[in-house]
Design a protein around this motif. Structure first.
Motif, mmCIF file in Angstrom:
data_model
loop_
_atom_site.group_PDB
_atom_site.id
_atom_site.type_symbol
_atom_site.label_atom_id
_atom_site.label_comp_id
_atom_site.label_asym_id
_atom_site.label_seq_id
_atom_site.Cartn_x
_atom_site.Cartn_y
_atom_site.Cartn_z
ATOM 1 N N ILE A 1 -59.319 49.147 67.185
ATOM 2 C CA ILE A 1 -59.308 50.413 68.103
ATOM 3 C C ILE A 1 -58.274 51.474 67.589
ATOM 4 C CG2 ILE A 1 -58.790 51.404 70.456
ATOM 5 C CD1 ILE A 1 -59.666 48.913 71.746
ATOM 6 N N THR A 2 -56.984 50.984 67.106
ATOM 7 C CA THR A 2 -56.004 51.962 66.596
ATOM 8 C C THR A 2 -56.548 52.710 65.372
ATOM 9 O OG1 THR A 2 -54.196 50.532 67.452
ATOM 10 C CG2 THR A 2 -53.793 52.264 65.906
ATOM 11 N N GLN A 3 -57.254 51.736 64.310
ATOM 12 C CA GLN A 3 -57.950 52.460 63.059
ATOM 13 C C GLN A 3 -58.786 53.249 63.494
ATOM 14 O OE1 GLN A 3 -58.979 49.174 60.873
ATOM 15 N NE2 GLN A 3 -56.737 48.548 60.050
ATOM 16 N N ALA A 4 -59.966 52.970 64.499
ATOM 17 C CA ALA A 4 -60.918 53.781 64.718
ATOM 18 C C ALA A 4 -60.199 55.083 65.263
ATOM 19 C CB ALA A 4 -61.882 53.108 65.915
ATOM 20 N N LYS A 5 -59.245 55.209 66.174
ATOM 21 C CA LYS A 5 -58.846 56.351 66.840
ATOM 22 C C LYS A 5 -58.101 57.356 65.655
ATOM 23 C CE LYS A 5 -57.337 54.911 71.506
ATOM 24 N NZ LYS A 5 -56.368 54.256 72.212
ATOM 25 N N PHE A 6 -57.468 56.622 64.709
ATOM 26 C CA PHE A 6 -57.034 57.438 63.546
ATOM 27 C C PHE A 6 -58.082 58.189 62.789
ATOM 28 C CE2 PHE A 6 -55.379 57.528 59.121
ATOM 29 C CZ PHE A 6 -54.181 58.423 59.269
ATOM 30 N N LYS A 7 -59.189 57.280 62.706
ATOM 31 C CA LYS A 7 -60.189 58.070 61.900
ATOM 32 C C LYS A 7 -61.017 58.956 62.717
ATOM 33 C CE LYS A 7 -60.742 53.881 58.672
ATOM 34 N NZ LYS A 7 -61.606 52.879 58.405
ATOM 35 N N GLY A 8 -60.981 59.047 63.910
ATOM 36 C CA GLY A 8 -61.532 59.854 64.911
ATOM 37 C C GLY A 8 -62.983 59.448 65.616
ATOM 38 N N LYS A 9 -63.182 58.076 65.430
ATOM 39 C CA LYS A 9 -64.372 57.466 65.680
ATOM 40 C C LYS A 9 -64.169 56.794 67.187
ATOM 41 C CE LYS A 9 -65.856 56.432 60.928
ATOM 42 N NZ LYS A 9 -66.407 55.408 59.949
#
Length: 167
Positions: free
Chosen positions: A88-96
């Motif tokens: 979730i943290t990675q997806a938030k960072f990528k804007g997904k």
């Protein structure tokens, strides 16, 4: 039934009916949690799938295995949660990952009508919310957001000299 599930009505009925000396048969050890086993004081446990596991007699090996498997199950659950949070943290960072879908967007007719009624000043907030079917907390949150946005727009216009122009 999931180990994470806390509302387990069938298990609660079972726990109310079992007594010391009874034997509970489960399909597989991964379908029962450590907390459930703790509730089964004096009740033996047998697994259909894991035929090697049988607590119907004093078998210290089965008790040891149950303790180890319960610990591994708890560890696995925590690892799943940790990996989920990392993704979730990675997806938030990528804007997904956007999170929960907002019910009231800028185009929502009920919210826009509620703001219009509020700006007219003829109705109370309670009446506005009843008319538009918008919750009071959502209304105030949106009102605060729009007032903040309007203040930012006014500040930008002032900085760029747009207010000093005569039309």
């Amino acid at each position: 039934m999931s180990e994470r599930t806390t509302n387990r009505p069938i298990l609660n009925v079972l726990l109310d009916k079992v007594s010391e000396g009874d034997i509970i048969v489960v399909h597989s050890l991964d379908r029962i949690s450590l907390t459930t086993v703790d509730l089964l004081q004096g009740v033996a446990l047998r697994s259909v799938k894991d035929f090697w596991f049988d607590m119907t007699d004093e078998n210290p090996f089965s008790e040891l295995l149950l303790t180890v498997l319960s610990g591994l199950s708890e560890y696995e659950r925590k690892m799943i949660r940790m990996r989920q949070q990392e993704c979730i943290t990675q997806a938030k960072f990528k804007g997904k990952f956007k999170g929960k879908v907002k019910k009231y967007t800028a185009e929502h007719p009920g919210m826009n009508h509620a703001i219009e009624l509020y700006e007219k000043g003829d109705s109370t907030v309670k009446e506005i919310c009843a008319i538009t079917k918008v919750s009071r907390s959502s209304f105030y949150r949106e009102l605060k957001k729009r007032e903040k946005n309007n203040a930012l727009v006014a500040k930008r216009r002032k900085c760029h000299g747009e207010f000093s122009r005569k039309s």
